[in-house]
Write a protein that holds these residues in place. Structure first.
Motif, short mmCIF file in Angstrom:
data_model
loop_
_atom_site.label_atom_id
_atom_site.label_comp_id
_atom_site.label_asym_id
_atom_site.label_seq_id
_atom_site.Cartn_x
_atom_site.Cartn_y
_atom_site.Cartn_z
N GLU A 47 14.85 18.43 14.41
CA GLU A 47 14.21 17.82 13.14
C GLU A 47 12.76 17.16 13.62
OE1 GLU A 47 15.06 17.30 10.02
OE2 GLU A 47 16.62 18.70 10.49
N CYS A 48 12.58 17.07 14.98
CA CYS A 48 11.10 16.58 15.50
C CYS A 48 10.51 17.42 16.15
CB CYS A 48 11.68 15.13 16.25
SG CYS A 48 12.13 13.79 15.14
N ARG A 49 10.15 18.67 15.74
CA ARG A 49 9.30 19.52 16.36
C ARG A 49 8.29 19.90 15.33
NH1 ARG A 49 13.37 24.79 16.68
NH2 ARG A 49 14.98 23.18 17.61
N PHE A 50 7.25 19.57 15.81
CA PHE A 50 6.10 19.85 14.75
C PHE A 50 4.91 20.55 15.52
CE2 PHE A 50 8.00 15.74 14.27
CZ PHE A 50 8.41 15.84 12.71
N VAL A 51 4.06 21.21 14.52
CA VAL A 51 2.91 22.04 14.71
C VAL A 51 1.77 21.48 14.02
CG1 VAL A 51 3.94 24.35 15.27
CG2 VAL A 51 3.51 23.70 13.00
N PHE A 52 0.50 21.47 14.81
CA PHE A 52 -0.67 21.22 14.19
C PHE A 52 -1.39 22.52 13.87
CE2 PHE A 52 -5.08 20.02 13.67
CZ PHE A 52 -5.09 18.69 13.57
N ILE A 53 -1.62 22.83 12.49
CA ILE A 53 -2.27 23.87 12.17
C ILE A 53 -3.83 23.53 11.64
CG2 ILE A 53 -2.22 25.76 10.43
CD1 ILE A 53 0.26 25.44 12.01
N ARG A 54 -4.79 24.25 12.41
CA ARG A 54 -6.15 24.37 12.02
C ARG A 54 -6.61 25.72 11.33
NH1 ARG A 54 -10.03 20.36 15.27
NH2 ARG A 54 -9.50 19.11 13.65
N ASP A 55 -7.21 25.55 10.46
CA ASP A 55 -7.50 26.95 10.10
C ASP A 55 -6.53 28.18 10.02
OD1 ASP A 55 -10.30 25.80 9.64
OD2 ASP A 55 -10.88 26.27 11.57
N GLY A 56 -5.46 27.71 9.87
CA GLY A 56 -4.34 28.65 9.74
C GLY A 56 -3.66 29.24 11.09
N LYS A 57 -4.27 28.48 12.09
CA LYS A 57 -3.60 28.74 13.35
C LYS A 57 -2.87 27.74 13.90
CE LYS A 57 -5.16 30.10 17.89
NZ LYS A 57 -5.59 30.52 19.04
N VAL A 58 -1.80 27.83 14.93
CA VAL A 58 -1.07 26.76 15.28
C VAL A 58 -2.17 26.11 16.69
CG1 VAL A 58 0.93 26.14 16.65
CG2 VAL A 58 1.26 27.62 14.93
N ALA A 59 -2.59 24.98 16.68
CA ALA A 59 -3.40 24.67 17.72
C ALA A 59 -2.47 23.88 18.57
CB ALA A 59 -4.50 23.73 16.91
N ALA A 60 -1.67 23.29 18.26
CA ALA A 60 -0.62 22.55 19.16
C ALA A 60 0.83 22.46 18.59
CB ALA A 60 -1.22 20.94 19.50
#
Length: 165
Positions: A47-60
């Motif tokens: 439940e607590c796993r997240f991605v940061f998407i910038r311009d369609g790409k996983v940045a973190a």
């Protein structure tokens, strides 16, 4: 456009690439190889796993692993955050870690901790900025992928237990 959302299986190839980059750098993990998706998925809180998407790409990405299987520790977890090297220094880590802190609190987590290789000053600064405090130091605890002995800084972030449901 920036998006923070729950990590999904479809993100794995990009998460895997960021993880591999971190292993090769030797400053973020003591793993020698990227785990399979199945192993990673089985050991991380779903439940607590997240991605940061910038311009369609996983940045973190950020994940939490339970501290223990003993029920009394159900609100304690080890946190990890990995940022693609081409996206570092842009505030992405801060936004993503704060999201995980907020969401984990909603799920009843009161103690988050991180183990950071002592030379990883950016990660230590990120955790401190997000409310973690240094609680320990482990000297020559493990060797990195290059065979170098490394120390770790242990950090912890506590939620006021009166706020825990």
């Amino acid at each position: 456009m920036d998006i923070i959302r729950k990590a999904e299986k479809r993100d794995w190839k990009q998460i895997e690439a960021i993880y591999r980059e971190s292993i090769e750098a030797g400053l973020s993990t003591f793993r020698r190889e990227v785990p399979s998706y199945e192993d990673w998925n089985d050991t991380m809180d779903d439940e607590c796993r997240f991605v940061f998407i910038r311009d369609g790409k996983v940045a973190a990405f950020t994940v939490m692993a339970p501290f223990s299987v003993i029920p009394a520790y159900s609100g304690v977890a080890e946190t990890s955050i990995y940022v693609d090297s081409s996206f570092r220094g842009m505030g992405i880590g801060t936004r993503l870690l704060k999201t995980m802190i907020t969401e984990s609190g909603k799920r009843g987590f009161w103690s988050l901790y991180a183990k950071v290789i002592s030379e990883n000053e950016a990660s230590i600064a990120l955790h401190r900025k997000c409310g973690y405090r240094i609680v320990g130091y482990r000297e020559n605890i493990a060797r990195d992928i290059h065979g170098n002995w490394r120390n770790i800084i242990e950090l912890e972030r506590r939620t006021d237990i009166s706020e825990v449901r």
